[in-house]
Motif scaffolding. Sequence first.
Motif, PDB file in Angstrom:
ATOM      1  N   UNK A 126       0.856  -1.196   0.000  1.00 25.51           N
ATOM      2  CA  UNK A 126       0.000   0.000   0.000  1.00 25.51           C
ATOM      3  C   UNK A 126       0.892   1.245   0.000  1.00 25.51           C
ATOM      4  N   UNK A 127       0.394   2.315  -0.567  1.00 21.92           N
ATOM      5  CA  UNK A 127       1.024   3.629  -0.401  1.00 21.92           C
ATOM      6  C   UNK A 127       0.385   4.281   0.814  1.00 21.92           C
ATOM      7  N   UNK A 128       1.218   4.729   1.747  1.00 24.65           N
ATOM      8  CA  UNK A 128       0.721   5.303   2.986  1.00 24.65           C
ATOM      9  C   UNK A 128       0.404   6.781   2.869  1.00 24.65           C
ATOM     10  N   UNK A 129      -0.205   7.349   3.899  1.00 27.78           N
ATOM     11  CA  UNK A 129      -0.479   8.797   3.932  1.00 27.78           C
ATOM     12  C   UNK A 129       0.788   9.633   3.835  1.00 27.78           C
ATOM     13  N   UNK A 130       1.916   9.042   4.223  1.00 34.88           N
ATOM     14  CA  UNK A 130       3.209   9.730   4.122  1.00 34.88           C
ATOM     15  C   UNK A 130       3.835   9.590   2.742  1.00 34.88           C
ATOM     16  N   UNK A 131       3.086   8.996   1.790  1.00 34.05           N
ATOM     17  CA  UNK A 131       3.493   8.785   0.403  1.00 34.05           C
ATOM     18  C   UNK A 131       4.595   7.743   0.254  1.00 34.05           C
ATOM     19  N   UNK A 132       4.861   6.994   1.315  1.00 33.42           N
ATOM     20  CA  UNK A 132       5.833   5.911   1.242  1.00 33.42           C
ATOM     21  C   UNK A 132       5.150   4.604   0.845  1.00 33.42           C
ATOM     22  N   UNK A 133       5.952   3.690   0.320  1.00 34.92           N
ATOM     23  CA  UNK A 133       5.464   2.383  -0.091  1.00 34.92           C
ATOM     24  C   UNK A 133       5.664   1.402   1.062  1.00 34.92           C
ATOM     25  N   UNK A 134       4.560   0.819   1.528  1.00 32.10           N
ATOM     26  CA  UNK A 134       4.584  -0.149   2.618  1.00 32.10           C
ATOM     27  C   UNK A 134       4.448  -1.555   2.043  1.00 32.10           C
ATOM     28  N   UNK A 135       5.293  -2.471   2.503  1.00 31.91           N
ATOM     29  CA  UNK A 135       5.308  -3.839   1.978  1.00 31.91           C
ATOM     30  C   UNK A 135       5.336  -4.822   3.145  1.00 31.91           C
ATOM     31  N   UNK A 136       4.397  -5.750   3.135  1.00 29.06           N
ATOM     32  CA  UNK A 136       4.372  -6.802   4.152  1.00 29.06           C
ATOM     33  C   UNK A 136       5.261  -7.954   3.693  1.00 29.06           C
ATOM     34  N   UNK A 137       6.152  -8.374   4.561  1.00 28.27           N
ATOM     35  CA  UNK A 137       7.098  -9.442   4.241  1.00 28.27           C
ATOM     36  C   UNK A 137       6.904 -10.620   5.194  1.00 28.27           C
ATOM     37  N   UNK A 138       6.521 -11.751   4.650  1.00 26.02           N
ATOM     38  CA  UNK A 138       6.455 -12.957   5.464  1.00 26.02           C
ATOM     39  C   UNK A 138       7.851 -13.488   5.748  1.00 26.02           C
ATOM     40  N   UNK A 139       7.909 -14.658   6.364  1.00 22.38           N
ATOM     41  CA  UNK A 139       9.188 -15.332   6.602  1.00 22.38           C
ATOM     42  C   UNK A 139       8.970 -16.820   6.281  1.00 22.38           C
ATOM     43  N   UNK A 140      10.045 -17.532   5.908  1.00 20.84           N
ATOM     44  CA  UNK A 140       9.839 -18.825   5.259  1.00 20.84           C
ATOM     45  C   UNK A 140       9.510 -20.010   6.153  1.00 20.84           C
ATOM     46  N   UNK A 141       9.386 -19.816   7.452  1.00 18.27           N
ATOM     47  CA  UNK A 141       9.128 -20.942   8.345  1.00 18.27           C
ATOM     48  C   UNK A 141       7.728 -20.854   8.954  1.00 18.27           C
TER      49      UNK A 141
END
Length: 422
Positions: free
Chosen positions: A191-206
């Motif tokens: 998502x693009x946040x209100x601060x105009x930054x790009x937010x990315x959710x990162x899982x983990x492999x286990x």
Amino acid sequence: MNATLKLLPLAVGAMIACLPAARAAQDNVSELSNFRQTGNSQPAETIAQTGKTADALRENLKQIKVPPGFKIELYAVVPEARHMAIEPSTGVVFVGTRKNRVWQVTDRTKQRVASDVAQFASSVTFKVPNGVCFSPDGVLYVVEQNRVLGFPAAQFFGEGGPDVAAAVVLAQGKLIPTQFESFNHGARACRIGPDKKLYIALGQPWNVPPKDKLAELDRNGLAGIIRVDQDGKNREVYAHGVRNSVGLDFNPKDKTLWFTDNQVDGMGDDTPPGELDRATKAGENFGFPWYGGGKVRTVEYKDQNPPAGVVYPQVEFAAHAADLGMSFYSGKTFPQKYQGGIFVAEHGSWNRTKPIGARVMYVPVKDDGTAGEAEVFAEGWLTQSGEYMGRPVDVQMLQDGSLLVSDDYAGAIYRISYSGAK
């Protein structure tokens, strides 16, 4: 030409200059980012919107239950449809997958049904392009397993064939350390946040990470949510202790970040719960791997002290229902009850002895910014005999206030609209 397009060649040129020469020479994205043709003459794949598949999907939708006054219809046939991004001005829907396709879904007549569905940017070799999101000024971001690309004016360039304007935001291998690439928990959301930054959710492999890997995971933002500038710079970890989030959105009222999180497997049919979380500031920790979901401790970390100030979920969902995409409802066409609340897609369980999920949930948001009690909004994709007819992945609102629901099992997008109580 808007400001984004005018600046693109300069910005892209700077990014390409930073890439290794060998990769830049071999990567179609390097050609596209400099507005050069790739020589790809292969026509983009298209998906028929009429015929037996569309007819069967419409028939299946007769089993779906929605509240009085609502109806659900087939919007598009889209293979492996996962997360969706709706272009702000035209309503063109871009759809990510867990395979190697991004789809462009166009409603040319504004009858609220797809006129055509075509492969987007077929010159680009995507790898798990699950995460798609738009900036307010019309740049489509595609977050792959281990790369982030930006496509300005995607809805127009995508009409012209396999070659599109593109920019490398984070180069291949720079989103996560390559040793943590895995088919498990590799689908990203953004998502693009209100601060105009790009937010990315990162899982983990286990399922639960080994203790000796935890520090490196956290340092790189895995098992968390990161944010970067839209050109990929100034990366930071925004949220820690998130097992595998595949859905996030910002509350338009107070700008807080909300996200789903999938709980630890193998602890029983009814535990631990799925989560809907709320981040009010950068740096908060949401408890994984010390907690497997909610306040349920994991076996692997039961003797370890959790970080101070762990933030517990706003909502605890049914265990293993696999809550994925979520979206705040900012429209006005649904009844007042739903305005300002959250819709969540439950993909459905895979390892529960009695399946659960495959539905759309609704969560009201109170005046103080916290969550109310979740309730079922749309269900019926899981039959009484335990067979899946579909598996919802994401929920997004069209400009007319109706709700799109993607389904990667049936390969479809549905549209839920409201016409008044009956």
